[in-house]
Design a protein around this motif. Structure first.
Motif, short mmCIF file in Angstrom:
data_model
loop_
_atom_site.label_atom_id
_atom_site.label_comp_id
_atom_site.label_asym_id
_atom_site.label_seq_id
_atom_site.Cartn_x
_atom_site.Cartn_y
_atom_site.Cartn_z
N HIS A 145 12.34 75.53 26.50
CA HIS A 145 12.16 76.25 25.23
C HIS A 145 10.89 75.87 24.48
CE1 HIS A 145 16.28 77.74 25.67
NE2 HIS A 145 16.63 76.50 25.98
N GLY A 146 10.19 74.85 24.94
CA GLY A 146 8.95 74.44 24.28
C GLY A 146 9.17 73.29 23.31
N HIS A 147 8.07 72.60 23.01
CA HIS A 147 8.16 71.40 22.17
C HIS A 147 8.50 71.72 20.72
CE1 HIS A 147 6.93 68.38 25.10
NE2 HIS A 147 6.10 69.29 25.60
N GLN A 148 8.14 72.90 20.24
CA GLN A 148 8.49 73.26 18.87
C GLN A 148 10.01 73.33 18.69
OE1 GLN A 148 6.35 76.85 17.85
NE2 GLN A 148 4.67 75.68 16.97
N VAL A 149 10.68 73.93 19.67
CA VAL A 149 12.15 73.98 19.63
C VAL A 149 12.71 72.58 19.80
CG1 VAL A 149 14.23 74.86 20.77
CG2 VAL A 149 12.26 76.36 20.43
N GLY A 150 12.07 71.77 20.66
CA GLY A 150 12.50 70.39 20.83
C GLY A 150 12.41 69.61 19.53
N ASP A 151 11.32 69.83 18.78
CA ASP A 151 11.18 69.16 17.48
C ASP A 151 12.27 69.62 16.52
OD1 ASP A 151 9.00 67.78 18.38
OD2 ASP A 151 7.51 68.99 17.33
N LYS A 152 12.59 70.92 16.55
CA LYS A 152 13.65 71.42 15.68
C LYS A 152 14.99 70.78 16.02
CE LYS A 152 11.62 75.94 14.59
NZ LYS A 152 11.76 77.41 14.72
#
Length: 256
Positions: A145-152
């Motif tokens: 899902h990408g690192h932005q989703v991971g950060d969320k």
């Protein structure tokens, strides 16, 4: 020229100071220097002044009076600068002990807090718990899902961990997807129940329509066997990896 008494040239507060401090001091000393007083001019404007006084051979007192408005302004500016530096120092300290993504305490500061907890229970018999928490298959979340989703997902978990915490409990992020709770005044049974409650809550709530699970390791301080902060963190980490190695999405309590 109109003759004015000296007392009429100073403010009421300055006159009190002159009578109670300066005159008694002049009876002992022959000079008084760098005394700040408030001068009142003919327009009744109060002006800050610096006064130097000496006793002459004739027994009279001789006064040198200098306006110090600019010095007062400089003093005020220095105070403001000092306050600003103190505020900046506090901000820098917060940055030094805080994880920038989640706003939680970082690992270095957590270790200090654990050491304080150890010192506290040595003086006041009690127990505290460490909960090491790790997101299961977090790499898969980032890769899919990408690192932005991971950060969320990390921020979402941090918010859950902060919910309903007591004022003396501490939540920290100590690694990529690893968190630690420091829970004061709690026994092993209650620490396990709290860990299970958190695990189930995380499993039930989604972030960006993605569901994550966590594995948890729990260790509770032992009054009979003293351990350092590093030793206790290793015990909770070992219990965490036991949870991961035996199926994930579970809680394991460390054994001494």
């Amino acid at each position: 020229m109109t003759n004015l008494s000296l007392s009429s040239c100073f403010s009421k507060a300055s006159n009190i100071f002159i009578d109670s401090y300066i005159y008694p001091l002049l009876l002992i000393e022959t000079a008084v220097q760098e005394i700040q007083l408030s001068w009142v001019n003919q327009q009744k404007k109060v002006i800050p002044v610096v006064v130097n006084i000496r006793i002459g051979e004739d027994g009279k007192s001789y006064w040198s009076i200098y306006e110090c408005t600019n010095r007062d302004k400089l003093h005020s500016e220095l105070i403001k600068m000092k306050e600003k530096l103190e505020e900046q120092s506090k901000e820098l300290y917060q940055l030094a002990i805080t994880d920038p993504l989640t706003g939680l305490m970082n690992r270095r500061e957590l270790q200090k807090q654990i050491t304080r907890a150890i010192n506290h229970i040595s003086r006041n018999p009690s127990t505290f718990a460490l909960l090491s928490i790790d997101i299961d298959f977090f790499k898969r979340v980032n890769d899919t899902h990408g690192h932005q989703v991971g950060d969320k997902a990390l921020i979402h978990l941090a918010n859950i961990l902060k919910e309903d915490r007591r004022s003396n409990d501490i939540v920290a992020r100590v690694g990529g997807e690893e968190f630690v709770l420091l829970l004061s005044d709690i026994n092993e049974e209650d620490a396990y129940k709290l860990a299970e409650s958190l695990r189930k809550k995380v499993k039930q709530e989604s972030v960006n329509d993605i569901y994550i699970t966590i594995s948890i390791g729990v260790v509770v301080s032992n009054e009979d066997e003293k351990r350092s902060a590093d030793e206790l963190l290793k015990l909770s980490d070992d219990a965490l990896y036991s949870s991961k190695n035996t199926g994930r999405n579970k809680t394991t309590v460390a054994q001494y």
